[in-house]
Design a protein around this motif. Structure first.
Motif, PDB file in Angstrom:
ATOM      1  N   SER A 226      33.867  73.414 -49.915  1.00 55.29           N
ATOM      2  CA  SER A 226      33.934  74.419 -50.681  1.00 55.29           C
ATOM      3  C   SER A 226      33.622  74.331 -52.004  1.00 55.29           C
ATOM      4  O   SER A 226      33.132  75.136 -52.712  1.00 55.29           O
ATOM      5  N   ALA A 227      34.072  73.117 -52.710  1.00 53.96           N
ATOM      6  CA  ALA A 227      33.693  72.953 -54.115  1.00 53.96           C
ATOM      7  C   ALA A 227      32.078  72.668 -54.212  1.00 53.96           C
ATOM      8  O   ALA A 227      31.757  73.112 -55.183  1.00 53.96           O
ATOM      9  N   TYR A 228      31.543  71.840 -53.232  1.00 61.43           N
ATOM     10  CA  TYR A 228      30.258  71.591 -53.238  1.00 61.43           C
ATOM     11  C   TYR A 228      29.319  73.008 -53.293  1.00 61.43           C
ATOM     12  O   TYR A 228      28.518  73.245 -53.839  1.00 61.43           O
ATOM     13  N   ILE A 229      29.790  73.951 -52.221  1.00 64.42           N
ATOM     14  CA  ILE A 229      29.159  75.132 -52.177  1.00 64.42           C
ATOM     15  C   ILE A 229      29.201  76.033 -53.497  1.00 64.42           C
ATOM     16  O   ILE A 229      28.323  76.478 -53.980  1.00 64.42           O
ATOM     17  N   PHE A 230      30.646  75.828 -54.103  1.00 65.62           N
ATOM     18  CA  PHE A 230      30.664  76.855 -55.382  1.00 65.62           C
ATOM     19  C   PHE A 230      29.629  75.918 -56.500  1.00 65.62           C
ATOM     20  O   PHE A 230      29.320  76.663 -57.219  1.00 65.62           O
ATOM     21  N   GLY A 231      29.916  74.832 -56.585  1.00 60.43           N
ATOM     22  CA  GLY A 231      29.001  73.751 -57.545  1.00 60.43           C
ATOM     23  C   GLY A 231      27.505  74.134 -57.158  1.00 60.43           C
ATOM     24  O   GLY A 231      26.813  74.415 -58.328  1.00 60.43           O
ATOM     25  N   ILE A 232      27.058  74.159 -56.159  1.00 58.61           N
ATOM     26  CA  ILE A 232      25.549  74.576 -55.951  1.00 58.61           C
ATOM     27  C   ILE A 232      25.422  76.307 -56.601  1.00 58.61           C
ATOM     28  O   ILE A 232      24.270  76.300 -57.123  1.00 58.61           O
TER      29      ILE A 232
END
Length: 301
Positions: free
Chosen positions: A127-133
């Motif tokens: 979820s954090a990876y998605i938000f970061g991208i």
């Protein structure tokens, strides 16, 4: 002969494949498995690693998030890519922006759903990876150097999650990671030189636009020179089997890269430089096999 409707469908599938950079995702997937087998869990039986369902879900979630990341990046860069990559943009535009966004949300939901079978921590990470991208594509990529650094970090993330999964904290892994991070960061900065026309038109504040191509090339040259540190460390102080051949080849190619970088003057040259770094990175993925040529045979038998 294909009908007109079927040809259009085929072109749309090719367009979607182009948008999500299917070839890049395939290389990253192979890299995650090879790193797991040869570097992160060399003592585990091959069958146990390859058939590990949690690893499969991690790799699948990574692929889905990366694909969605390419879509959202393509969405925000649509106008810029018309200038920088006109041929690719024409192919990408066969798929509507609405369809791209719908696919983006579906891929992210599937990634989180797959991660939920692993653990809550996996759900949080992806979820954090998605938000970061998304944050990078929407805002951070416009910030000079910080945008490059974050882009390189996001590119390393799929390997970081596998590293955390195996809890292997040996020094050799960090040295490999340093080498890859420096290469990816140099590649990101070369892309800024390559895309100057579109960045300037869309008011992107990249390093070559703010400080000039010469300053940008100096930074890239320093990053490439720094890759000598992990390369020589891996050759001289760690057991990497025949992979030392790859690192000697890298030293030669990256030396050539620096010479060509100093002589480069336009987009055509920057594309060649970009391709050299891309080749070094992709070759590095498959050279992992050289760490122990007999490893797979021994673990199969």
């Amino acid at each position: 002969m294909l009908s007109r409707k079927n040809r259009l469908l085929l072109f749309k599938l090719l367009s979607l494949f182009s948008v999500v950079r299917g070839y890049n995702i395939l290389v990253i997937t192979i890299a995650q498995y090879l790193a797991s087998i040869y570097i992160l869990s060399p003592k585990l039986p091959l069958r146990e690693v390859v058939l590990d369902f949690n690893l499969f879900l991690i790799v699948t979630s990574s692929a889905l998030v990366i694909a969605s990341g390419y879509i959202i990046n393509n969405f925000y860069d649509a106008e810029k890519d018309l200038i920088n990559k006109p041929t690719k943009s024409m192919l990408d535009r066969l798929v509507s922006q609405r369809f791209k966004l719908t696919t983006y949300f579906i891929l992210n939901l599937l990634a989180v759903f797959a991660a939920s079978y692993i653990s809550f921590r996996a759900v949080f990470f992806f979820s954090a990876y998605i938000f970061g991208i998304w944050l990078y594509s929407h805002k951070l990529k416009r910030i000079p150097f910080i945008g490059n650094l974050i882009s390189a970090s996001l590119a390393i993330a799929p390997f970081f999650v596998v590293f955390v999964y195996y809890q292997n904290f040996e020094q050799v892994i960090f040295v490999h990671g340093m080498f890859l991070t420096l290469l990816i960061l140099a590649r990101e900065m070369i892309k800024d030189l390559e895309n100057m026309a579109g960045d300037l038109a869309q008011n992107y504040k990249t390093i070559p636009i703010l400080y000039g191509p010469r300053f940008s090339k100096i930074l890239i040259g320093l990053l490439v020179l720094l890759t000598l540190v992990p390369s020589l460390l891996l050759i001289n102080f760690f057991d990497i089997g025949y992979m030392y051949i790859y690192f000697y080849g890298c030293i030669f190619l990256l030396g050539l890269f620096i010479v060509l970088l100093g002589k480069s003057k336009g987009k055509k040259h920057y594309v060649w430089l970009h391709n050299i770094l891309k080749f070094v990175i992709v070759a590095g993925v498959f050279s992992i096999l050289l760490i122990d040529v007999d490893l797979v045979l021994n673990r199969i038998l």
